[in-house]
Design a protein around this motif. Sequence first.
Motif, PDB file in Angstrom:
ATOM      1  N   MET A 127       1.098  -1.623  -0.171  1.00  0.00           N
ATOM      2  CA  MET A 127       0.336   0.137  -0.058  1.00  0.00           C
ATOM      3  C   MET A 127       1.039   1.287   0.269  1.00  0.00           C
ATOM      4  SD  MET A 127      -2.728   1.349   2.841  1.00  0.00           S
ATOM      5  CE  MET A 127      -4.184   0.107   2.660  1.00  0.00           C
ATOM      6  N   ARG A 128       0.467   2.092  -1.231  1.00  0.00           N
ATOM      7  CA  ARG A 128       1.387   3.208  -1.058  1.00  0.00           C
ATOM      8  C   ARG A 128       0.242   4.626  -0.148  1.00  0.00           C
ATOM      9  NH1 ARG A 128       1.806   1.588  -6.731  1.00  0.00           N
ATOM     10  NH2 ARG A 128       4.123   1.410  -7.102  1.00  0.00           N
ATOM     11  N   TYR A 129       1.179   5.632   0.185  1.00  0.00           N
ATOM     12  CA  TYR A 129       0.492   6.886   0.927  1.00  0.00           C
ATOM     13  C   TYR A 129      -0.882   7.440   0.666  1.00  0.00           C
ATOM     14  CZ  TYR A 129       5.261   5.669   3.909  1.00  0.00           C
ATOM     15  OH  TYR A 129       6.061   5.999   4.356  1.00  0.00           O
ATOM     16  N   ARG A 130      -0.405   7.108  -0.791  1.00  0.00           N
ATOM     17  CA  ARG A 130      -1.668   7.956  -1.903  1.00  0.00           C
ATOM     18  C   ARG A 130      -2.887   6.869  -1.820  1.00  0.00           C
ATOM     19  NH1 ARG A 130      -3.858   6.252  -6.146  1.00  0.00           N
ATOM     20  NH2 ARG A 130      -1.378   4.830  -6.614  1.00  0.00           N
ATOM     21  N   GLU A 131      -2.336   5.506  -1.631  1.00  0.00           N
ATOM     22  CA  GLU A 131      -3.936   4.027  -1.193  1.00  0.00           C
ATOM     23  C   GLU A 131      -3.889   4.387   0.240  1.00  0.00           C
ATOM     24  OE1 GLU A 131      -2.811   1.137  -4.208  1.00  0.00           O
ATOM     25  OE2 GLU A 131      -1.277   1.612  -2.690  1.00  0.00           O
ATOM     26  N   PHE A 132      -3.385   5.328   1.144  1.00  0.00           N
ATOM     27  CA  PHE A 132      -3.466   4.977   2.427  1.00  0.00           C
ATOM     28  C   PHE A 132      -4.075   5.902   2.669  1.00  0.00           C
ATOM     29  CE2 PHE A 132      -3.693   7.971   6.458  1.00  0.00           C
ATOM     30  CZ  PHE A 132      -3.701   6.451   7.877  1.00  0.00           C
ATOM     31  N   TRP A 133      -4.453   7.040   1.580  1.00  0.00           N
ATOM     32  CA  TRP A 133      -4.842   8.272   2.429  1.00  0.00           C
ATOM     33  C   TRP A 133      -6.417   8.361   1.836  1.00  0.00           C
ATOM     34  CZ3 TRP A 133      -4.583  11.028   6.998  1.00  0.00           C
ATOM     35  CH2 TRP A 133      -3.211  11.179   7.070  1.00  0.00           C
ATOM     36  N   GLN A 134      -6.480   7.559   0.211  1.00  0.00           N
ATOM     37  CA  GLN A 134      -7.742   7.514  -0.462  1.00  0.00           C
ATOM     38  C   GLN A 134      -8.505   6.566   0.303  1.00  0.00           C
ATOM     39  OE1 GLN A 134      -7.233   5.818  -4.144  1.00  0.00           O
ATOM     40  NE2 GLN A 134      -9.014   5.102  -5.090  1.00  0.00           N
ATOM     41  N   LEU A 135      -8.315   5.552   0.976  1.00  0.00           N
ATOM     42  CA  LEU A 135      -8.877   4.745   2.029  1.00  0.00           C
ATOM     43  C   LEU A 135     -10.409   5.369   3.482  1.00  0.00           C
ATOM     44  CD1 LEU A 135      -7.197   1.551   1.790  1.00  0.00           C
ATOM     45  CD2 LEU A 135      -9.027   1.849   0.779  1.00  0.00           C
ATOM     46  N   VAL A 136      -9.094   6.331   3.485  1.00  0.00           N
ATOM     47  CA  VAL A 136      -9.692   7.086   4.625  1.00  0.00           C
ATOM     48  C   VAL A 136     -10.752   7.913   4.765  1.00  0.00           C
ATOM     49  CG1 VAL A 136      -8.908   9.258   6.416  1.00  0.00           C
ATOM     50  CG2 VAL A 136      -7.264   7.070   5.679  1.00  0.00           C
ATOM     51  N   ASP A 137     -10.641   8.036   3.649  1.00  0.00           N
ATOM     52  CA  ASP A 137     -11.598   9.345   2.968  1.00  0.00           C
ATOM     53  C   ASP A 137     -13.029   8.291   1.902  1.00  0.00           C
ATOM     54  OD1 ASP A 137     -10.075  11.196   3.023  1.00  0.00           O
ATOM     55  OD2 ASP A 137      -9.437  11.602   0.585  1.00  0.00           O
ATOM     56  N   GLU A 138     -12.472   7.245   1.201  1.00  0.00           N
ATOM     57  CA  GLU A 138     -13.476   6.273   1.103  1.00  0.00           C
ATOM     58  C   GLU A 138     -14.399   5.684   2.247  1.00  0.00           C
ATOM     59  OE1 GLU A 138     -12.372   3.283  -2.042  1.00  0.00           O
ATOM     60  OE2 GLU A 138     -11.536   5.216  -2.674  1.00  0.00           O
ATOM     61  N   VAL A 139     -13.257   5.440   2.740  1.00  0.00           N
ATOM     62  CA  VAL A 139     -14.394   4.407   4.287  1.00  0.00           C
ATOM     63  C   VAL A 139     -14.938   5.322   5.041  1.00  0.00           C
ATOM     64  CG1 VAL A 139     -13.401   2.546   6.062  1.00  0.00           C
ATOM     65  CG2 VAL A 139     -12.712   2.605   3.790  1.00  0.00           C
ATOM     66  N   PHE A 140     -13.758   6.806   5.228  1.00  0.00           N
ATOM     67  CA  PHE A 140     -14.444   7.537   6.863  1.00  0.00           C
ATOM     68  C   PHE A 140     -15.127   8.451   6.073  1.00  0.00           C
ATOM     69  CE2 PHE A 140     -11.002   4.547   9.133  1.00  0.00           C
ATOM     70  CZ  PHE A 140     -12.150   4.009   9.418  1.00  0.00           C
ATOM     71  N   GLY A 141     -15.240   8.906   5.332  1.00  0.00           N
ATOM     72  CA  GLY A 141     -15.598  10.161   4.716  1.00  0.00           C
ATOM     73  C   GLY A 141     -14.139  10.887   4.768  1.00  0.00           C
TER      74      GLY A 141
END
Length: 77
Positions: A1-15
Amino acid sequence: MRYREFWQLVDEVFGRAYGRTLASDQVLDALGSRTAAQAVEDGVEPRVVWHALCDAMDVPEPERWGTDAHRQAPPAR
């Protein structure tokens, strides 16, 4: 997982708004009493940070990987 993917998941899963606040404010014991944002900044693997955040927030496994049907869940450590 890349840093970009981490932040994308934060946004998708939690808003976006709640997720960014959560990552900045929620102190996680599993990350050495750091927030997710601090752990990422300190160089902790994003996959490890993501699992710690999801575990702390009781996010069920099937809901951890956002909306991308082709995203593969990386294994937990």
